[in-house]
Write an enzyme that holds these catalytic residues in place. Structure first.
Site, PDB file in Angstrom:
ATOM      1  CG  HIS A  26      -1.964  -0.977   1.291  1.00  0.00           C
ATOM      2  ND1 HIS A  26      -3.232  -0.772   0.798  1.00  0.00           N
ATOM      3  CD2 HIS A  26      -1.961  -2.230   1.787  1.00  0.00           C
ATOM      4  CE1 HIS A  26      -3.956  -1.854   1.002  1.00  0.00           C
ATOM      5  NE2 HIS A  26      -3.215  -2.756   1.592  1.00  0.00           N
TER       6      HIS A  26
ATOM      7  CE  LYS B  44      -6.762  13.814   0.820  1.00  0.00           C
ATOM      8  NZ  LYS B  44      -6.886  12.755  -0.127  1.00  0.00           N
ATOM      9  NE  ARG B  45      -3.884   9.925  10.583  1.00  0.00           N
ATOM     10  CZ  ARG B  45      -3.585   9.029  11.520  1.00  0.00           C
ATOM     11  NH1 ARG B  45      -4.427   8.041  11.770  1.00  0.00           N
ATOM     12  NH2 ARG B  45      -2.484   9.115  12.227  1.00  0.00           N
TER      13      ARG B  45
ATOM     14  CB  THR C  85     -10.207   4.985  -0.971  1.00  0.00           C
ATOM     15  OG1 THR C  85      -9.720   5.233   0.336  1.00  0.00           O
ATOM     16  CG2 THR C  85      -9.554   3.749  -1.541  1.00  0.00           C
TER      17      THR C  85
ATOM     18  CE  LYS D 211     -14.060   6.071   1.175  1.00  0.00           C
ATOM     19  NZ  LYS D 211     -13.126   6.082   2.300  1.00  0.00           N
TER      20      LYS D 211
ATOM     21  CE  LYS E 271      -2.611  10.677   3.680  1.00  0.00           C
ATOM     22  NZ  LYS E 271      -3.213   9.782   2.684  1.00  0.00           N
TER      23      LYS E 271
HETATM   24  O1  9GP Z   1      -1.399   5.601   1.612  1.00  0.00           O
HETATM   25  C1  9GP Z   1      -2.152   4.536   1.103  1.00  0.00           C
HETATM   26  C2  9GP Z   1      -3.365   5.048   0.356  1.00  0.00           C
HETATM   27  O2  9GP Z   1      -2.962   5.771  -0.767  1.00  0.00           O
HETATM   28  C3  9GP Z   1      -4.249   3.893  -0.070  1.00  0.00           C
HETATM   29  O3  9GP Z   1      -5.429   4.354  -0.652  1.00  0.00           O
HETATM   30  C4  9GP Z   1      -4.569   3.021   1.129  1.00  0.00           C
HETATM   31  C5  9GP Z   1      -5.378   1.800   0.740  1.00  0.00           C
HETATM   32  O4  9GP Z   1      -4.730   1.080  -0.250  1.00  0.00           O
HETATM   33  O5  9GP Z   1      -3.380   2.563   1.754  1.00  0.00           O
HETATM   34  C6  9GP Z   1      -2.557   3.605   2.254  1.00  0.00           C
HETATM   35  N1  9GP Z   1      -1.361   3.030   2.828  1.00  0.00           N
HETATM   36  C7  9GP Z   1      -1.177   2.888   4.143  1.00  0.00           C
HETATM   37  O6  9GP Z   1      -1.974   3.265   4.954  1.00  0.00           O
HETATM   38  C8  9GP Z   1       0.094   2.248   4.627  1.00  0.00           C
HETATM   39  O7  9GP Z   1       0.748   1.504   3.730  1.00  0.00           O
END
Ligand code: 9GP
Length: 835
Positions: free
Chosen positions: A376, A569-570, A680, A684, A575
């Site tokens: 991820h 978002k975080r 994601t 949304k 970001k």
């Molecule tokens: O930072 C990514 C994010 O871009 C992605 O949408 C999400 C689900 O695939 O994973 C996040 N990654 C993490 O939280 C840590 O690897």
């Protein structure tokens, strides 16, 4: 199975089977029964909280009936199951979701109204189940919804944290973390005190010769912690399939406390062991995209992995099949590297407990469609590594097995590339650093039959950067892409009921919620005046709802006719919320420099931020502080009035996202190109008719491909240019964008208070190489926002863009992801009810 029960008893059971409520009358009966018996209350002291509790219990009972049947069916049919191992499941609220998925929300609404309650108030009582940090955990939750909705035999496995992600409070503009104790009343889980697993830690390994004269490893000593299962039913939408999410909770072995110590007066240490054991599942680590290497985290990982694998193996062994068939019965998906020890644990079970030879065991472990690993992130700070010494101490037998896996792996690489010594150092599972480290991603790749990224760009990047050597070794086929998706049930039907209804009325049914590609028929309606009007009205109503929420929580009045610009978002430098707030300051300065007459012509805007910073992430906390500081100046500036409002919404979570996403006009997904694996929330927002401003990063690229370039606002440098730009910042001259320099001057003048607090944020751009390319992208960011303003002025066209974008979002359903995983990675089939 039934035949084993004598006829008269069978009849008695059947006669007395619990029936699920079907009408609002029956539902009311259930609610009243739960108020009176489960809660020991009555009509005279049933407040909203109690009504919520009783309503949830009524629905929980219903789900459990379907859950039981689903589990019986899956066991009876003995087909292959998927196990989704995730350290995070960001579920949010369950009641609304359960009501909608079983198709009983209207029934409940009528029943609750009869009893004197508004359904919205009752839904609002529920505490979010927030066992996750952000995108990764929410993705897992969307996947569970899709797996159940599509009738796949699937279980989730996770940890039952006593404290989920902290609650965020904003005090004087600063983030303050408050523990999130969410288990006061949780009707959605079933404790299974009879389903326990002993998990061993520490100790030592010795070699002994067994009865057959074979030398075997025995792991002995150390301590045992007991894992207790808690089951959470996961209802599918419009299907009786109700899957299981099993969460493990830790407790001390050997009872509550040590009686001997207690009797000898040593009360404190008599409970110490219990407390130490319970610590394991106590708290979710609050870092998103950051690994800190804490011993307790490794303990959590092994505890959860060991309990889950024991459970999976126990279920498999009931079928009395040969071990070789294991990969045909079991697919395990590793959500990130967190569960990678499962690979080692399975090898250990097979050789040490089941007595298989290494080679056969390893063939099973690495069998086709056995383990899949989802990556991820490419951020180096998020790639997990554990000090060898720590693994040795905590899991001595596992370290031996890791070394053996590595030895055999490196031997084969050496054979394949006899003239390349360097490749061995690069791909080794053990990093020869000081101290030596176990590279979990390498272990995950070596042990999995498929590795996937989560958006096309990301999947390409992992193949050309961090995992490049592994592509050489295993060939490109081991690597694949599954672009993320979201469940339209929660993110459209639940969060935006009016839009869902409008769409259903035009498409003739709610079928699109299970086949999102049907949305494309909406394109035929983009010129339908009445439809566009209703579409715009719904957006406006959602903005009014958010404006009301903003007023209640911040005291600030916002004009719902203004353009709502959202970034939730975080909080993370990659970001780039700092880019956004610098842009907001630029807008403020531009407005301030105008004459009142010029100002009158400007489009009003509300800039909305939300998100948590990891408690130890100082820079992220400064970003939150700056946003709040800017808000308190801008929101009180009479020259500006409604033209610009800046808000930071406290404690962003899933249930708040359900209010925020439907209310955006534009949302910001502006990470430095190549850093956001997918994202994601971008999906949304668009699914709810908001447009996005974004960089060519993660899933933004595929969203652009689907919705068309006219319906998205892209800006900024491309991923392929990032490295050169960074290099130039460090080794060449680095000039700051002149508009951004003015923003910095204003901050440094003290316009927004504490100059000192914000100086590091400015220095990161000016003096420390601007790693995230804030200055490089600033100009095109500002120019693109001008295009947004211009486009928004033409409301008619804006609505056309909004409808067109939604119509083309079918691809981003998590159902599509699950079909891709099922087909390309797990090799499993759905198991619908046959009746
Ligand atoms: O930072 C990514 C994010 O871009 C992605 O949408 C999400 C689900 O695939 O994973 C996040 N990654 C993490 O939280 C840590 O690897």
């Amino acid at each position: 199975v039934e035949a084993s029960i004598p006829e008269p008893q069978r009849e008695a059971w059947k006669r007395n089977q619990t029936a699920a409520f079907k009408s609002s009358d029956e539902f009311e009966k259930e609610v009243v029964r739960h108020v009176e018996t489960s809660l020991a209350r009555s009509m005279f002291n049933c407040d909203e909280k109690a009504a919520y509790s009783a309503t949830s219990l009524a629905f929980r009972d219903r789900l459990i009936l379907d859950w039981n049947k689903t589990q019986q069916r899956q066991t009876y049919r003995d087909s292959k199951r998927v196990y989704y191992l995730s350290l995070e499941f960001l579920m949010g609220r369950a009641l609304d979701n359960a009501m909608l998925n079983v198709g009983m929300k209207d029934t409940a609404k009528a029943g609750l109204a009869d009893l004197g309650f508004r359904i919205e108030d009752i839904i609002g009582q529920e505490h979010d189940a927030a066992l996750g940090n952000g995108g990764l955990g929410r993705l897992a939750a969307c996947f569970l919804d899709s797996l159940a909705s599509l009738d796949f035999p699937a279980w989730g496995y996770g940890l039952r944290y006593r404290y989920g992600i902290f609650k965020q409070e904003i005090i004087d503009g600063y983030q303050v973390e408050v523990p999130d104790y969410w288990l006061d009343f949780n009707p959605w889980e079933f404790p299974r005190h009879d389903v326990t697993v002993d998990v061993q830690f520490f100790g030592s390994v010795k070699k002994v010769t067994n009865e057959e004269g074979k030398s075997v490893a025995v792991w002995e000593g150390g301590e045992i912690v007991v894992a207790v299962a808690y089951d959470v039913p996961i209802p599918g939408y419009d299907t009786p399939t109700t899957n299981n999410l099993r969460l493990w909770s830790s407790k001390a072995s050997g009872g509550e406390f040590d009686f001997q110590k207690f009797n000898s007066g040593d009360y404190e240490s008599s409970v110490a062991e219990q407390q130490r054991a319970e610590t394991i599942s106590n708290v979710l680590y609050p870092n998103d995209n950051l690994e800190r290497g804490k011993e307790l985290r490794l303990k959590q990982q092994y505890f959860w992995v060991a309990a889950s694998l024991y459970d999976i193996v126990r279920r498999f062994k009931k079928s009395k099949r040969a071990w070789r068939e294991f990969p045909e019965q079991v697919a395990i998906q590793l959500n990130d590297t967190h569960p990678t020890l499962a690979i080692v644990e399975l090898q250990r079970i097979l050789i040490d407990v089941e007595g298989l030879e290494w080679d056969l065991a390893w063939e099973i472990v690495t069998g086709t469609s056995q383990f899949g690993y989802t990556n991820h992130t490419v951020l180096p700070e998020a790639l997990e590594k554990w000090p060898v010494g720590l693994v040795q101490h905590l899991l001595p037998r596992h370290l031996q097995i890791i070394y053996d896996i590595n030895l055999f792996f490196l031997q084969s690489v050496e054979k394949q590339f006899p003239d390349d010594r360097d490749i061995l150092t690069r791909v080794s599972i053990i990093e020869e650093s000081q101290p030596k480290m176990v590279r979990m991603a390498h272990l995950a790749i070596v042990g999995s039959h498929k590795v996937n990224g989560v958006a096309e760009l990301h999947s390409d990047l992992i193949k050309t950067t961090i995992f490049k050597d592994f592509v050489e070794i295993y060939g490109p086929d081991r690597f694949t892409n599954v672009t993320n998706g979201i469940t339209p049930r929660r993110w459209l039907h639940q969060a935006n009921p009016r839009l869902s209804e409008l769409i259903a009325s035009k498409l003739g049914s709610h079928e699109f919620l299970k086949d999102l590609s049907q949305l494309n028929k909406l394109e035929l309606l983009v010129q339908d005046k009445e439809f566009k009007k209703e579409w715009a009205e719904i957006k406006f109503a959602n903005k009014v709802r958010l404006a009301k929420y903003i007023k209640e929580t911040t005291g600030v009045n916002v004009n719902p006719s203004a353009l709502f610009d959202v970034q939730v978002k975080r909080i993370h430098e990659y970001k780039r919320q700092q880019l956004n707030i610098f842009g907001v300051i630029h807008r403020y300065l531009t407005l301030k420099a105008m004459t009142p007459a010029e100002r009158k012509k400007q489009l009003p805007r509300v800039s909305i931020f939300g998100g948590k910073a990891a408690p130890g992430y100082w820079m992220a906390k400064q970003i939150i502080h700056l946003i709040n500081a800017v808000g308190s100046v801008v929101n009180n500036d009479e020259d500006i009035g409604d033209l610009l409002k800046v808000l930071f919404l406290e404690d962003y979570n899933v249930s708040k996202a359900e209010i925020i996403c439907p209310a955006s006009d534009i949302s910001e997904h502006i990470s430095t190109a190549g850093t956001e694996a997918s994202g994601t929330s971008n999906m949304k927002f668009v699914l709810n008719g908001g447009l996005i401003i974004g960089t060519c990063d993660g899933a933004n690229i595929e969203i652009t491909r689907e919705v068309g370039e006219n319906n998205i606002f892209l800006f900024g440098n491309l991923a392929e240019d990032v490295e050169d730009l960074r290099h130039a910042h460090t080794y060449g001259s680095h000039t700051i964008d002149p508009d951004l320099a003015k923003v910095f001057e204003e901050i440094q003048k003290g316009t927004f208070g504490s100059v000192h607090d914000f100086s590091a944020m400015i220095a990161a751009v000016k003096d420390h190489g601007d790693y995230y390319l804030v200055s490089d992208d600033f100009h095109s960011y500002i120019e693109t926002h001008k295009l947004v303003d211009e486009a928004y002025r033409d409301q008619e066209q804006w609505v056309v863009k909004s409808i067109t974008a939604v119509a083309r979002m079918g691809f981003f359903s998590s159902d599509r992801c699950i079909y891709e995983y099922a087909d390309g990675i797990w090799n499993v089939e759905p198991l619908p009810r046959r009746d």
